[in-house]
Design a protein around this motif. Structure first.
Motif, PDB file in Angstrom:
ATOM      1  N   ALA A   1       5.667  -4.706  -5.909  1.00 15.75           N
ATOM      2  CA  ALA A   1       5.079  -3.387  -5.669  1.00 15.75           C
ATOM      3  C   ALA A   1       6.169  -2.340  -5.429  1.00 15.75           C
ATOM      4  O   ALA A   1       6.097  -1.212  -5.940  1.00 15.75           O
ATOM      5  CB  ALA A   1       4.136  -3.450  -4.468  1.00 15.75           C
ATOM      6  N   ILE A   2       7.194  -2.704  -4.665  1.00 13.82           N
ATOM      7  CA  ILE A   2       8.304  -1.798  -4.382  1.00 13.82           C
ATOM      8  C   ILE A   2       9.052  -1.455  -5.672  1.00 13.82           C
ATOM      9  O   ILE A   2       9.376  -0.290  -5.940  1.00 13.82           O
ATOM     10  CB  ILE A   2       9.267  -2.439  -3.361  1.00 13.82           C
ATOM     11  CG1 ILE A   2       8.577  -2.602  -2.010  1.00 13.82           C
ATOM     12  CG2 ILE A   2      10.554  -1.620  -3.227  1.00 13.82           C
ATOM     13  CD1 ILE A   2       9.260  -3.576  -1.079  1.00 13.82           C
TER      14      ILE A   2
ATOM     15  N   ASP B   1       0.812  -1.223   0.000  1.00 13.33           N
ATOM     16  CA  ASP B   1       0.000   0.000   0.000  1.00 13.33           C
ATOM     17  C   ASP B   1       0.841   1.267   0.000  1.00 13.33           C
ATOM     18  O   ASP B   1       0.300   2.362  -0.155  1.00 13.33           O
ATOM     19  CB  ASP B   1      -0.915   0.028   1.226  1.00 13.33           C
ATOM     20  CG  ASP B   1      -1.947  -1.083   1.209  1.00 13.33           C
ATOM     21  OD1 ASP B   1      -2.217  -1.640   0.128  1.00 13.33           O
ATOM     22  OD2 ASP B   1      -2.472  -1.406   2.298  1.00 13.33           O
ATOM     23  N   ASP B   2       2.158   1.134   0.207  1.00  9.38           N
ATOM     24  CA  ASP B   2       3.038   2.287   0.385  1.00  9.38           C
ATOM     25  C   ASP B   2       2.513   3.165   1.512  1.00  9.38           C
ATOM     26  O   ASP B   2       2.431   4.390   1.411  1.00  9.38           O
ATOM     27  CB  ASP B   2       3.146   3.096  -0.911  1.00  9.38           C
ATOM     28  CG  ASP B   2       4.327   4.075  -0.899  1.00  9.38           C
ATOM     29  OD1 ASP B   2       5.246   3.860  -0.077  1.00  9.38           O
ATOM     30  OD2 ASP B   2       4.315   5.022  -1.683  1.00  9.38           O
TER      31      ASP B   2
ATOM     32  N   ARG C   1       7.931  -1.648  -8.776  1.00 15.09           N
ATOM     33  CA  ARG C   1       7.089  -0.846  -9.676  1.00 15.09           C
ATOM     34  C   ARG C   1       7.103   0.624  -9.266  1.00 15.09           C
ATOM     35  O   ARG C   1       7.146   1.514 -10.129  1.00 15.09           O
ATOM     36  CB  ARG C   1       5.654  -1.377  -9.666  1.00 15.09           C
ATOM     37  CG  ARG C   1       5.461  -2.693 -10.414  1.00 15.09           C
ATOM     38  CD  ARG C   1       3.986  -2.981 -10.630  1.00 15.09           C
ATOM     39  NE  ARG C   1       3.782  -4.323 -11.159  1.00 15.09           N
ATOM     40  CZ  ARG C   1       3.426  -5.371 -10.436  1.00 15.09           C
ATOM     41  NH1 ARG C   1       3.200  -5.235  -9.118  1.00 15.09           N
ATOM     42  NH2 ARG C   1       3.269  -6.553 -10.984  1.00 15.09           N
ATOM     43  N   ARG C   2       7.018   0.886  -7.974  1.00 18.32           N
ATOM     44  CA  ARG C   2       7.057   2.273  -7.518  1.00 18.32           C
ATOM     45  C   ARG C   2       8.375   2.933  -7.901  1.00 18.32           C
ATOM     46  O   ARG C   2       8.410   4.101  -8.298  1.00 18.32           O
ATOM     47  CB  ARG C   2       6.850   2.348  -6.005  1.00 18.32           C
ATOM     48  CG  ARG C   2       5.410   2.171  -5.576  1.00 18.32           C
ATOM     49  CD  ARG C   2       5.178   2.661  -4.163  1.00 18.32           C
ATOM     50  NE  ARG C   2       5.878   1.893  -3.166  1.00 18.32           N
ATOM     51  CZ  ARG C   2       5.394   0.782  -2.587  1.00 18.32           C
ATOM     52  NH1 ARG C   2       4.201   0.328  -2.916  1.00 18.32           N
ATOM     53  NH2 ARG C   2       6.091   0.141  -1.673  1.00 18.32           N
TER      54      ARG C   2
ATOM     55  N   ASP D   1       8.228   3.799 -11.514  1.00 23.20           N
ATOM     56  CA  ASP D   1       7.342   4.943 -11.738  1.00 23.20           C
ATOM     57  C   ASP D   1       8.050   6.258 -11.379  1.00 23.20           C
ATOM     58  O   ASP D   1       7.913   7.268 -12.074  1.00 23.20           O
ATOM     59  CB  ASP D   1       6.058   4.808 -10.911  1.00 23.20           C
ATOM     60  CG  ASP D   1       5.146   3.705 -11.436  1.00 23.20           C
ATOM     61  OD1 ASP D   1       5.329   3.283 -12.599  1.00 23.20           O
ATOM     62  OD2 ASP D   1       4.263   3.268 -10.667  1.00 23.20           O
ATOM     63  N   LEU D   2       8.807   6.218 -10.287  1.00 29.04           N
ATOM     64  CA  LEU D   2       9.511   7.424  -9.845  1.00 29.04           C
ATOM     65  C   LEU D   2      10.617   7.822 -10.815  1.00 29.04           C
ATOM     66  O   LEU D   2      10.930   9.008 -10.961  1.00 29.04           O
ATOM     67  CB  LEU D   2      10.111   7.204  -8.452  1.00 29.04           C
ATOM     68  CG  LEU D   2       9.124   7.166  -7.280  1.00 29.04           C
ATOM     69  CD1 LEU D   2       9.823   6.748  -6.006  1.00 29.04           C
ATOM     70  CD2 LEU D   2       8.482   8.544  -7.098  1.00 29.04           C
TER      71      LEU D   2
END
Length: 217
Positions: free
Chosen positions: A204-205, A47-48, A207-208, A211-212
């Motif tokens: 998830a980590i 969920d970050d 992918r974030r 994206d950054l």
């Protein structure tokens, strides 16, 4: 374990803990409670969430309690594997996923001593232990050793990995080393994302991170 649905998995472990405690099985109850905190950390990572640090502190606390409760059970194979493998590995790897330097030497000492109490289990988990050793090197800013260990894990030099989470984490270590060296890390993050199976939090980590690093329109 409920793979991928970390909230449901945490609730399942909590129910197991309640059932075990009611039955007078304190060992199983404590293990289940620790597992519940691990799953809540995983959910926070997916969920970050701003609660990641709180969840990590709770996991560390429950882990300490579990270690204290099992310390006198070194003739019990289940207790040994939680004392000298599961608790240290979960704590070390979770802090790394969260981007936190956690260099608890007692956890590494326990991993180093696993072979004393369960040689076969130690041999069958060499690759997983190598991932945590790479994280140890990362925490100590020994990027060269972190890179070598993670690369060797990916190439299978420590034997097969038992979980996709460890393989994805090895790619994540390479990515973090690349960033620390001001090198391109995209290929390593993409490799982590490509790992299938129970590595949802690691994907998830990664992918974030991708994206950054993506160019802004």
């Amino acid at each position: 374990r409920v793979v991928g649905n970390y909230q449901l998995a945490a609730k399942s472990h909590e129910r197991s803990a309640d059932i075990a405690k009611t039955a007078g099985d304190e060992k199983t109850a404590m293990i289940s409670r620790f597992c519940a905190t691990v799953e809540r950390v995983n959910q926070a990572l997916v969920d970050d969430s701003n609660n990641v640090w709180t969840m990590l502190v709770e996991m560390r606390k429950i882990g300490d309690q579990l270690i204290s409760s099992l310390e006198g059970m070194k003739e019990d194979s289940t207790a040994v594997r939680w004392l000298y493998f599961n608790v240290p590995v979960h704590r070390l790897i979770s802090y790394f996923w969260a981007g936190q330097r956690y260099d608890d030497l007692d956890d590494y000492r326990r991993l180093d001593e696993l072979h004393i109490y369960d040689l076969e289990f130690d041999k069958s988990n060499k690759s997983s232990i190598a991932v945590t050793s790479a994280i140890h090197s990362w925490n100590r800013v020994d990027f060269k050793n972190a890179f070598v260990l993670a690369a060797d894990v990916i190439q299978g030099r420590f034997g097969p990995l038992l979980s996709p989470e460890y393989l994805a984490t090895a790619h994540l270590i390479l990515a973090q080393v690349a960033l620390a060296r001001s090198e391109k890390a995209e290929q390593h993050f993409r490799a982590a994302v490509a790992i299938e199976g129970s590595a949802h939090q690691v994907r998830a980590i990664a992918r974030r991170a991708l994206d950054l690093s993506a160019p802004q329109a």
